[in-house]
Design an enzyme around this catalytic site. Structure first.
Site, PDB file in Angstrom:
ATOM      1  CE  LYS A 201      -3.697   2.271   2.492  1.00 55.86           C
ATOM      2  NZ  LYS A 201      -4.684   2.121   3.564  1.00 55.86           N
ATOM      3  CE  LYS A 255      -6.186   1.921  -0.618  1.00 59.40           C
ATOM      4  NZ  LYS A 255      -6.832   1.817   0.661  1.00 59.40           N
TER       5      LYS A 255
HETATM    6  C1  PBG Z   1      -6.725   3.547   5.066  1.00 59.02           C
HETATM    7  C2  PBG Z   1      -7.429   3.449   3.771  1.00 59.02           C
HETATM    8  C3  PBG Z   1      -7.186   4.244   2.646  1.00 59.02           C
HETATM    9  C4  PBG Z   1      -8.095   3.854   1.662  1.00 59.02           C
HETATM   10  C5  PBG Z   1      -8.849   2.807   2.177  1.00 59.02           C
HETATM   11  N1  PBG Z   1      -8.424   2.563   3.504  1.00 59.02           N
HETATM   12  C6  PBG Z   1      -6.157   5.233   2.331  1.00 59.02           C
HETATM   13  C7  PBG Z   1      -5.623   6.147   3.322  1.00 59.02           C
HETATM   14  O1  PBG Z   1      -6.333   7.041   3.799  1.00 59.02           O
HETATM   15  O2  PBG Z   1      -4.448   6.007   3.631  1.00 59.02           O
HETATM   16  C8  PBG Z   1      -8.187   4.520   0.329  1.00 59.02           C
HETATM   17  C9  PBG Z   1      -9.165   4.010  -0.607  1.00 59.02           C
HETATM   18  C10 PBG Z   1      -9.424   4.870  -1.764  1.00 59.02           C
HETATM   19  O3  PBG Z   1      -8.780   5.918  -1.978  1.00 59.02           O
HETATM   20  O4  PBG Z   1     -10.318   4.499  -2.541  1.00 59.02           O
HETATM   21  N2  PBG Z   1      -6.780   2.480   5.928  1.00 59.02           N
END
Ligand code: PBG
Length: 330
Positions: A201, A255
C-alpha cells in the site's frame, strides 16, 4: 521470445478482422467474479448520501445497506468491503471506537450476515476511521507506534470476526500485523476467516476523494510516509509480500492499482498467489469526471479494469463494480 513468421505470410490483422475473431483470441476477460464492491456506511436512518468528490457513489445508513448488498449479490459480485464514515464525536487519539462492538462496521456486518446473502464480507483492519489525527495507528509525539498498534489491530480483527466478517483486511502497513492477527484469529478458532493483506500500500496522492468520503481528509496531521510505501520502490513490495505470506496472508493487495501495474505483475510472477488490485478513489474520480465531461469514452472503465487483470490480479476492488457487473449481465 523468438519472433516467428514474417510479412506477407504473417498478417496479425487477420485475427482482428471481426468481433467474433477478436473474441476467439481474447487473452483476458472480465466477469462479475473479478469485482469487489466497496460500500461506505454512515450514521443515522434512511440515509443514502451522495459524495461530492465521487460522483455516482453513496454512503448508506446501516438500515439501507441490505439494498445495495442484495444488488451486488444478485449480480454475482463475490465480495463487498465496508468502510465507515465515523462521526467526529466518536474519534479520539487512540481510535478506541475501533473496539466498540456497536460501531458502524460491526453493526453493518451483523446486519448483512443476518440476511444470508451469497456474498463475502470484508472489512479493513486499521485505526484511521477512528483516530482524531487520521493516522492508521497510535500517535505518540510524532511517531506512529508499531507494536502497540498491532495489539489493538488484533483485537479489532477478532471483534470483526465475532460479527461474522469473512475476510479481514489489514490496511495499516504496520510491521508484523498479519502474523499477530492470524494467531489471534486462530486462538479463537476462526481458522477459516481469511486475511487479505494490503501488502503493498503506497503513500499515494490518489486517496483524496476516499478520505473525504470517510471524513478523515481535514483531520490528517502530516502524511503516512513512515508506514505506507514510497512510490519510488517496487523491490520493497516483494519483501512486504514475502513476509505477509509467511505470516499467514491468504491473498495480497496492491494499492492503488493503475499506477502500480508493474508491482502487481512482479508479485504474481514471483509468488503465484492470488493478488488483488485496489482501483482507488482518485483513479475512480479521474475516470468518471473525464467521462462526464465528454473527454474520454465510457469504455475507458473496462479498459482500466482489464489492464489491472492483465497485470495478474484475481480480483479488483473498484467503485465501478456495480455498474460494470450490470453491463456484463446485458
Ligand atoms: C486507510 C485506507 C485508505 C483507503 C482505504 N483505507 C487510504 C488512506 O487514507 O491512507 C483509500 C481508498 C481509496 O482511496 O479508494 N486504511
Amino acid at each position: 521470445m523468438k519472433i516467428i513468421g514474417k510479412y506477407p505470410e504473417s498478417r496479425l490483422r487477420r485475427n482482428r478482422k471481426s468481433d467474433w475473431a477478436r473474441r476467439l483470441v481474447a487473452e483476458n476477460n472480465l466477469t462479475a467474479n473479478d469485482l469487489i464492491l466497496p460500500i461506505f456506511i454512515t450514521e443515522g436512518n434512511n440515509k443514502i448520501q451522495s459524495i461530492k468528490t465521487m460522483p455516482g457513489i453513496f454512503r448508506y445508513s446501516v438500515d439501507k445497506i441490505s439494498y445495495v448488498v442484495e444488488k451486488a449479490s444478485k449480480l454475482n459480485i463475490p465480495l463487498i468491503a465496508v468502510f465507515p464514515n465515523t462521526p467526529e464525536k466518536f474519534k479520539n487519539k487512540n481510535g478506541s471506537e475501533a473496539l466498540n462492538e456497536n460501531n458502524l462496521v460491526c453493526r453493518a456486518i451483523r446486519k448483512i450476515k443476518r440476511n444470508n446473502f451469497k456474498i463475502g464480507v470484508m472489512a479493513d483492519v486499521a485505526l484511521d476511521p477512528y483516530t482524531s489525527h487520521g493516522h492508521d495507528g497510535i500517535l505518540k509525539k510524532k511517531e506512529i507506534l508499531n507494536d502497540e498498534t498491532i495489539e489493538i489491530l488484533s483485537k479489532q480483527a477478532v471483534l470483526q470476526a465475532d460479527m461474522g466478517c469473512d475476510v479481514i483486511a489489514p490496511s495499516d502497513m504496520m510491521d508484523g500485523r498479519v502474523g499477530v492477527i492470524r494467531k489471534a484469529l486462530d486462538n479463537k478458532n476462526y481458522k477459516n476467516v481469511q486475511i487479505l493483506s494490503y501488502s503493498a500500500k503506497y503513500a499515494s496522492n490518489f486517496y483524496g476523494p476516499f478520505r473525504n468520503a470517510i471524513g478523515s481528509n481535514k483531520k490528517l496531521k502530516g502524511d503516512k510516509k513512515t508506514y505506507q510505501m514510497d512510490f519510488k520502490n517496487s523491490n520493497e513490495a516483494l519483501r512486504e509480500v514475502a513476509l505477509d505470506i509467511k505470516e499467514g496472508a491468504d491473498f495480497v493487495m496492491v494499492k492503488p492499482a493503475l499506477p502500480y501495474l508493474d508491482v502487481i505483475k512482479s508479485i504474481k510472477e514471483n509468488f503465484k498467489i492470488p493478488v488483488f488490485g485496489y482501483q482507488v478513489s482518485g483513479e475512480y474520480s479521474m475516470i468518471i469526471n473525464a467521462i462526464k465531461k465528454g473527454i474520454i469514452d465510457k469504455n475507458s472503465i473496462t479498459e482500466s479494469l482489464m489492464s489491472i487483470k492483465r497485470a495478474g490480479t484475481s480480483a479488483i476492488v473498484t467503485y465501478f463494480a456495480l455498474e460494470v457487473a450490470k453491463n456484463l449481465k446485458k
